[in-house]
Design a protein around this motif. Structure first.
Motif, PDB file in Angstrom:
ATOM      1  N   ARG A 238       8.175   5.561  -5.480  1.00  0.00           N
ATOM      2  CA  ARG A 238       9.322   4.822  -4.801  1.00  0.00           C
ATOM      3  C   ARG A 238      10.692   5.953  -4.616  1.00  0.00           C
ATOM      4  O   ARG A 238      10.856   6.544  -5.809  1.00  0.00           O
TER       5      ARG A 238
ATOM      6  N   GLU B  69      14.569   6.715  -2.741  1.00  0.00           N
ATOM      7  CA  GLU B  69      15.662   5.888  -2.122  1.00  0.00           C
ATOM      8  C   GLU B  69      15.336   5.684  -0.507  1.00  0.00           C
ATOM      9  O   GLU B  69      15.796   4.549  -0.115  1.00  0.00           O
ATOM     10  N   ARG B  70      14.884   6.419  -0.001  1.00  0.00           N
ATOM     11  CA  ARG B  70      14.538   6.566   1.584  1.00  0.00           C
ATOM     12  C   ARG B  70      13.277   5.949   1.981  1.00  0.00           C
ATOM     13  O   ARG B  70      13.436   5.292   2.984  1.00  0.00           O
ATOM     14  N   PHE B  71      12.183   5.999   1.115  1.00  0.00           N
ATOM     15  CA  PHE B  71      10.827   5.625   1.662  1.00  0.00           C
ATOM     16  C   PHE B  71       9.853   5.400   0.261  1.00  0.00           C
ATOM     17  O   PHE B  71      10.301   6.306  -0.685  1.00  0.00           O
ATOM     18  N   ASN B  72       8.976   4.727   0.509  1.00  0.00           N
ATOM     19  CA  ASN B  72       7.939   4.705  -0.448  1.00  0.00           C
ATOM     20  C   ASN B  72       6.696   5.547   0.018  1.00  0.00           C
ATOM     21  O   ASN B  72       6.370   5.681   1.100  1.00  0.00           O
TER      22      ASN B  72
ATOM     23  N   GLU C  99      10.862  -3.046   1.272  1.00  0.00           N
ATOM     24  CA  GLU C  99      12.515  -2.605   0.899  1.00  0.00           C
ATOM     25  C   GLU C  99      12.726  -1.452   2.065  1.00  0.00           C
ATOM     26  O   GLU C  99      13.667  -1.214   2.317  1.00  0.00           O
ATOM     27  N   ARG C 100      11.527  -0.566   2.032  1.00  0.00           N
ATOM     28  CA  ARG C 100      11.697   0.790   2.502  1.00  0.00           C
ATOM     29  C   ARG C 100      10.373   1.181   3.359  1.00  0.00           C
ATOM     30  O   ARG C 100       9.467   0.305   3.200  1.00  0.00           O
ATOM     31  N   PRO C 101      10.462   2.033   4.477  1.00  0.00           N
ATOM     32  CA  PRO C 101       9.293   2.373   4.909  1.00  0.00           C
ATOM     33  C   PRO C 101       8.420   3.157   4.059  1.00  0.00           C
ATOM     34  O   PRO C 101       8.667   3.723   3.237  1.00  0.00           O
TER      35      PRO C 101
ATOM     36  N   GLY D 119      13.168  12.364  -0.117  1.00  0.00           N
ATOM     37  CA  GLY D 119      13.530  10.854  -0.389  1.00  0.00           C
ATOM     38  C   GLY D 119      14.879  10.634  -0.846  1.00  0.00           C
ATOM     39  O   GLY D 119      15.109   9.481  -1.275  1.00  0.00           O
TER      40      GLY D 119
END
Ligand SMILES: [Zn+2]
Length: 293
Positions: A32, A34-37, A62-64, A138
């Motif tokens: 995980r 901040e911006r994507f998984n 939550e994220r791309p 990320g």
């Protein structure tokens, strides 16, 4: 075969890095940022990959999602169909060639004839490829995808510098990794990849097989290849070993890696096959070097 997957971790491993364990077969890793998984590997079937994603479901939307295929071996990417409609799938450029090789479909045919769980596997190719390094920024975490050939020509490891964590996949293996072919160049590549990973000085080296994050495995793997080369170099008249030929004294897996006596009989047979292949590559490498002197 069941499609069971469970979450796993290691002491001290950051909670943003989660191991998705498919029994004794293989581990994938979910990271995980901040911006994507990021999902590193999709396991051996789409059903298994769906089961793995269900375990991280709270974070999934939550994220791309970005998917990385570490290499085109069946247990690492045959689950791609589970993510192909929602994520880019990144792999090394060589993965493209391996994906389209006739042996890939042939392998699926064989596995499907042996086990019904492979009968609805539809193979999906990676969609983004790179050559040497690719950085995924990320925000809080960086994932450096690093070409680490040798186990296979398309092999990629993932380095997360902020966490001093390397997802080494199959470039490092306990007790030993296996070289892609008996071509001495592949052996040189595998040893160079092990050196590259060792130089990262990681605190966690997460493997896909063997269920460990112990960075010592990297130096143990390197010592194994160094000792193998040295013993083969000292041996006289080593013929090229065919399957079933006895391995000369001092060159058995248990001579090189004494702890391998603790493996289960099936694991020992499995890694003895790896060792025989590594030994053949080493013999070719040493003989090639002496014939050009
Ligand atoms: Zn593997």
């Amino acid at each position: 075969m069941s499609s069971a997957v469970e979450l796993a971790t290691y002491p001290g491993l950051d909670e943003r890095v989660v191991v998705l364990r498919a029994g004794d077969l293989v581990d994938a890793v979910f990271v995980r940022t901040e911006r994507f998984n990021v999902l590193v590997d999709t396991l051996d079937t789409p059903a298994r990959c769906h089961a793995a994603l269900a375990l991280v479901d709270p974070f999934l939307y939550e994220r791309p999602l970005v998917v990385v295929n570490s290499h085109m071996d069946w247990d690492h990417f045959w689950g791609n169909a589970a993510v192909a409609d929602r994520a880019v799938i990144i792999a090394h450029e060589e993965a493209h060639r391996r994906f389209h090789a006739p042996s890939t479909q042939q392998k699926l045919k064989t596995k499907a004839s042996e086990d019904v769980s492979f009968q609805d596997v539809a193979l999906q190719a990676p969609t983004v490829t790179f050559q040497d390094r690719l950085r995924l920024d990320g925000g809080d975490l960086t994932l450096d995808l690093v070409s680490t050939p040798g186990h296979t020509p398309d092999h990629v490891a993932v380095w997360i510098p902020e966490l001093k964590t390397c997802l080494a996949v199959d470039a490092v293996e306990a007790p030993i990794p296996v070289v892609s072919s008996e071509d001495p160049q592949d052996l040189r590549s595998l040893v160079a990849s092990l050196h590259l990973i060792e130089e990262l000085d990681a605190e966690h080296v997460v493997l896909a097989h063997g269920q460990t994050n112990d960075p010592l495995v990297v130096s143990q793997n390197l010592r194994y290849f160094e000792e193998l080369a040295s013993r083969v170099g000292r041996a006289s008249d080593l013929a090229f070993l065919r399957d079933g030929d006895p391995i000369p004294d001092g060159l058995e897996l248990t001579d090189l890696v004494p702890s391998s006596t603790n493996l289960s009989p099936s694991a020992r047979t499995f890694y003895e096959r790896f060792h025989r292949k590594n030994l053949r590559a080493t013999i070719r490498s040493v003989q090639g070097a002496s014939s050009t002197m």
